[in-house]
Design a protein around this motif. Sequence first.
Motif, PDB file in Angstrom:
ATOM      1  N   PRO A  98      -5.571  -1.622   0.128  1.00 40.86           N
ATOM      2  CA  PRO A  98      -5.899  -2.624   1.148  1.00 40.86           C
ATOM      3  C   PRO A  98      -5.474  -4.021   0.724  1.00 40.86           C
ATOM      4  CG  PRO A  98      -7.854  -2.129  -0.134  1.00 40.86           C
ATOM      5  CD  PRO A  98      -6.745  -1.259  -0.691  1.00 40.86           C
TER       6      PRO A  98
ATOM      7  N   ASP B 281      -1.055  -4.125   2.902  1.00 41.17           N
ATOM      8  CA  ASP B 281      -1.562  -2.751   2.967  1.00 41.17           C
ATOM      9  C   ASP B 281      -0.435  -1.780   2.641  1.00 41.17           C
ATOM     10  OD1 ASP B 281      -4.047  -3.703   3.743  1.00 41.17           O
ATOM     11  OD2 ASP B 281      -3.586  -3.543   5.877  1.00 41.17           O
TER      12      ASP B 281
ATOM     13  N   ARG C 217      -2.013   1.291   8.206  1.00 40.65           N
ATOM     14  CA  ARG C 217      -3.449   1.385   8.458  1.00 40.65           C
ATOM     15  C   ARG C 217      -3.804   2.668   9.210  1.00 40.65           C
ATOM     16  NH1 ARG C 217      -2.681  -4.254   9.196  1.00 40.65           N
ATOM     17  NH2 ARG C 217      -2.321  -3.941  11.428  1.00 40.65           N
TER      18      ARG C 217
ATOM     19  N   ARG D 135       0.120   6.959   5.722  1.00 37.16           N
ATOM     20  CA  ARG D 135      -0.327   6.660   4.365  1.00 37.16           C
ATOM     21  C   ARG D 135       0.242   7.605   3.308  1.00 37.16           C
ATOM     22  NH1 ARG D 135      -6.799   5.877   5.497  1.00 37.16           N
ATOM     23  NH2 ARG D 135      -6.594   4.353   7.190  1.00 37.16           N
TER      24      ARG D 135
END
Length: 302
Positions: free
Chosen positions: A187, A196, A88, A93
């Motif tokens: 998500p 996630d 998150r 990411r």
Amino acid sequence: MTQPPSLVNGPRSEGELPPLATVDLPDGTRFAVRGLRAAPTAPAVLVVPAMGTPARFYRHFARELHSAGLTALTVDLRGQGESTPHVRDAAARDHGYRVILEADLGAVVDAVRAELGPEPPLFLLGHSLGGQLALLHAAARPGPVHGVALVASGTVWYRAYGTLRAPLLLLVTTLIAATATLLGRWPGARLGFGGDQATGVMRDWARQGRTGRYRPKGSDRDYESALRALDVPVLAVSVENDSYAPASAVDHLVGKAAGARVTRWRYTEREAGARLDHFAWTRAAGPLARRIARWATAQGTP
């Protein structure tokens, strides 16, 4: 793949496993390896989780493995569970299979080997996506890993799921990768699929689902050739009522490891004494753990 049911509605009566090692990578990522030690020379099994499934989900299974005489270890995948930073966070990411395979798992395996010493044989045990990653890592980095156990783990190549399910699977994997690209991450915790995830993970996952081949973006390694050359024992366990990793998907995955010494086995509700599916097997894993212990012990020493 939905969320693991016991993490959504089930009790959390079991405490965390004891910490074994902390792994810090140069990019700031940190992993916590937890586990239960057996005899110094007993085989060690490192559980590699399914997509979006935290390592704590396997606490009961790890205790069953330990009761069967094995050193049982767990660790989260990058961006999941106790690993930091969490996906998150924007800093976590930007990764796909390449980083997990070529940086994370190697560092964790080395830390485990340093902690346990050179004597016990070390096996990776992967569930679902974790099984794919475990097999790929063992193929690309032969030596430290003595064998791989796959539980409820097959490829997501759409053609491995039969003519009725194949078109839908191809559509779903494509849409998920597109959504992850558009949003900057997947998500899954909110949407009920896969937890996630970093965009790169979902794009690599969808690419394998579309092509049937493992070609992690940014990697110069030929993983398909490495799989064909893999020469370690592999235990492939399919689970009754598992619609996410049916026998045909397991066949496609282990078929890539043409040189491996593969043992196939199906875990049934009759043997488990409980209802099984893609996740439920972890709560009825005593007979499975004993089978895995016998298999790992039978492989001898490195």
